[in-house]
Design an enzyme around this catalytic site. Structure first.
Site, PDB file in Angstrom:
ATOM      1  N   ASP A  89      36.920  49.009  42.457  1.00  0.00           N
ATOM      2  CA  ASP A  89      36.326  47.682  42.655  1.00  0.00           C
ATOM      3  C   ASP A  89      36.829  46.804  41.513  1.00  0.00           C
ATOM      4  O   ASP A  89      36.833  47.241  40.359  1.00  0.00           O
ATOM      5  CB  ASP A  89      34.796  47.744  42.559  1.00  0.00           C
ATOM      6  CG  ASP A  89      34.121  47.986  43.893  1.00  0.00           C
ATOM      7  OD1 ASP A  89      34.772  48.558  44.786  1.00  0.00           O
ATOM      8  OD2 ASP A  89      32.932  47.635  44.025  1.00  0.00           O
ATOM      9  N   HIS A 135      57.211  41.244  37.565  1.00  0.00           N
ATOM     10  CA  HIS A 135      55.771  40.978  37.425  1.00  0.00           C
ATOM     11  C   HIS A 135      55.048  42.286  37.095  1.00  0.00           C
ATOM     12  O   HIS A 135      54.977  43.183  37.922  1.00  0.00           O
ATOM     13  CB  HIS A 135      55.220  40.369  38.713  1.00  0.00           C
ATOM     14  CG  HIS A 135      53.807  39.910  38.585  1.00  0.00           C
ATOM     15  ND1 HIS A 135      53.469  38.671  38.079  1.00  0.00           N
ATOM     16  CD2 HIS A 135      52.629  40.533  38.852  1.00  0.00           C
ATOM     17  CE1 HIS A 135      52.157  38.544  38.067  1.00  0.00           C
ATOM     18  NE2 HIS A 135      51.623  39.660  38.525  1.00  0.00           N
ATOM     19  N   HIS A 187      42.917  41.454  48.739  1.00  0.00           N
ATOM     20  CA  HIS A 187      42.931  40.149  48.099  1.00  0.00           C
ATOM     21  C   HIS A 187      44.329  39.913  47.558  1.00  0.00           C
ATOM     22  O   HIS A 187      45.195  40.784  47.603  1.00  0.00           O
ATOM     23  CB  HIS A 187      41.864  40.012  47.017  1.00  0.00           C
ATOM     24  CG  HIS A 187      42.069  40.897  45.845  1.00  0.00           C
ATOM     25  ND1 HIS A 187      41.715  42.213  45.852  1.00  0.00           N
ATOM     26  CD2 HIS A 187      42.610  40.664  44.633  1.00  0.00           C
ATOM     27  CE1 HIS A 187      42.015  42.753  44.683  1.00  0.00           C
ATOM     28  NE2 HIS A 187      42.568  41.837  43.926  1.00  0.00           N
ATOM     29  N   HIS A 204      46.862  43.230  47.480  1.00  0.00           N
ATOM     30  CA  HIS A 204      46.488  44.644  47.404  1.00  0.00           C
ATOM     31  C   HIS A 204      45.047  44.812  47.857  1.00  0.00           C
ATOM     32  O   HIS A 204      44.319  43.832  48.019  1.00  0.00           O
ATOM     33  CB  HIS A 204      46.727  45.227  46.013  1.00  0.00           C
ATOM     34  CG  HIS A 204      46.076  44.453  44.917  1.00  0.00           C
ATOM     35  ND1 HIS A 204      46.660  43.347  44.354  1.00  0.00           N
ATOM     36  CD2 HIS A 204      44.892  44.609  44.296  1.00  0.00           C
ATOM     37  CE1 HIS A 204      45.865  42.867  43.419  1.00  0.00           C
ATOM     38  NE2 HIS A 204      44.779  43.603  43.370  1.00  0.00           N
TER      39      HIS A 204
HETATM   40 FE   LIG Z   1      43.512  42.541  42.115  1.00  0.00          FE
END
Ligand SMILES: [Fe+2]
Length: 367
Positions: free
Chosen positions: A289, A246, A319, A283
């Site tokens: 941001d 990935h 998230h 992560h």
């Molecule tokens: Fe992300």
């Protein structure tokens, strides 16, 4: 922005790990990537026994946020609504109607992503038609106006204080991701209504000054050089994938700004190898941001997110995929998503317009 890889050749290992990141995770674990420079810099992988997003409540201002831009109402013929900004980048939602004046941004470069609609763009450098899925890149100081065709218009505007460039292809070669020959530039045409009075609305330090001419100010009859308006469509961007690994979001970088990067996530096959992760790892954005704008398709790692919505994952809180996304990804061969990501090095701030269209329960959507 520094885009160098300072990873150690011989990383440390403690406890239960997989030696190859994102492949064959230890039984019953969830992988978190703890990385500098948005997946480019020094990195450790943490193998946890719970998804790090499985919080029960959050007290304080820091949380993952989501906004439904479909509920914003930009004014016409050209009144962008800003929803997130910092000193390097400002994100706006735009729904122009036919402009009978020109606009010039003296504050920065303008990158439009055409989410819905189509039309004709008149610029200093000539005329360029555009359609859904186009990126339009307009250098600071370009004089332009939109002439949209009939039907709803919805554009994401990424305003960049610094110059927009494209990332180095490095060992992928100069024709990877998109061939520069796929870029289209404007063609010169005689100016519309050359003899009437025209206004140019110039934005400088976010204030508008109107300058009037007794002729069409886009009266260029020839130009040469390498600074101009350009267009690339997402269907001409060919994402790099690996059947066995990935790739990080940085592999999908499309444009670089000053202290931010724009990535494009496009339809692509999932990883084939049974042990290879298919959804993004967890992560916490320690240096960036992260803003994602969802334009089309099914957003495989997010439930409850539809076209025209935005998520904002600020630095410091985690998230990752929604709980059902990991098993669901095993049932499909490919993703059909079209999404635009803006990763900003300095913290962003939401505007009051964003607060009015916030999906308040987003922070709890990993439950
Ligand atoms: Fe992300």
């Amino acid at each position: 922005m520094k885009l160098t890889n300072e990873s150690s050749l011989f990383p440390l290992r403690k406890g239960r790990v997989t030696r190859q990141a994102h492949v064959d995770l230890p039984e019953g674990t969830f992988e978190e990537e703890f990385a500098r420079q948005g997946f480019f810099g020094r990195t450790s992988h943490l193998y946890r026994t719970h998804p790090v997003t499985a919080w029960t409540r959050i007290e304080g201002p820091l949380r993952p946020r989501s906004y439904d831009l479909n509920r914003l109402e930009p004014g016409g013929p050209f009144e962008p609504v800003c929803f997130l900004r910092n000193e390097d980048v400002a994100l706006h939602w735009v729904a122009p109607s036919a402009m009978d004046f020109f606009y010039r941004n003296a504050d920065g470069d303008d990158v439009y992503f055409i989410h819905a609609g189509a039309g004709r763009l008149e610029t200093t450098f000539g005329v360029l038609d555009y359609a859904r899925g186009d990126y339009l890149v307009l250098p600071r100081g370009t004089t332009y106006r939109f002439l949209p065709s009939a039907g709803p218009q919805a554009y994401l505007l990424i305003e960049s204080a610094g110059e927009i460039t494209i990332p180095d292809r490095n060992q992928l070669g100069p024709n990877a991701i998109f061939d520069p020959a796929m870029i289209d530039t404007p063609d010169l045409e005689p100016p519309a209504e050359p003899d009437r009075e025209w206004a140019v609305h110039i934005k400088r330090r976010n204030a508008i000054t109107r300058v009037y001419y007794p002729f069409n100010p886009n009266d260029v009859v020839g130009w040469k050089g390498d600074l101009t308006v350009w267009r690339i469509n997402v269907k001409d961007i060919r994402p790099v994938v690996s059947p066995r690994y990935h790739l990080p979001p940085s592999a999908h970088s499309t444009f670089l700004g000053r202290n931010f990067v724009i990535c494009t996530f496009l339809p692509r096959p999932f990883e084939e190898e049974p042990g290879a992760m298919r959804v993004p790892f967890y992560h916490a954005n320690i240096d960036y941001d992260e803003v994602l704008f969802y334009s089309d398709g099914h957003f495989f790692s997010r439930e409850g997110i539809g076209p025209g919505m935005v998520t904002w994952h600020p630095q410091g809180i985690h998230h990752g995929p929604h709980p059902k996304a990991i098993p669901a990804s095993r049932l499909k061969d490919r993703t059909d998503e079209v999404a635009v990501m803006v990763d900003a090095f300095h913290p962003l701030e939401a505007t009051p317009a964003a607060a009015a269209v916030e999906n308040e329960a987003y922070w709890s959507s990993w439950k």
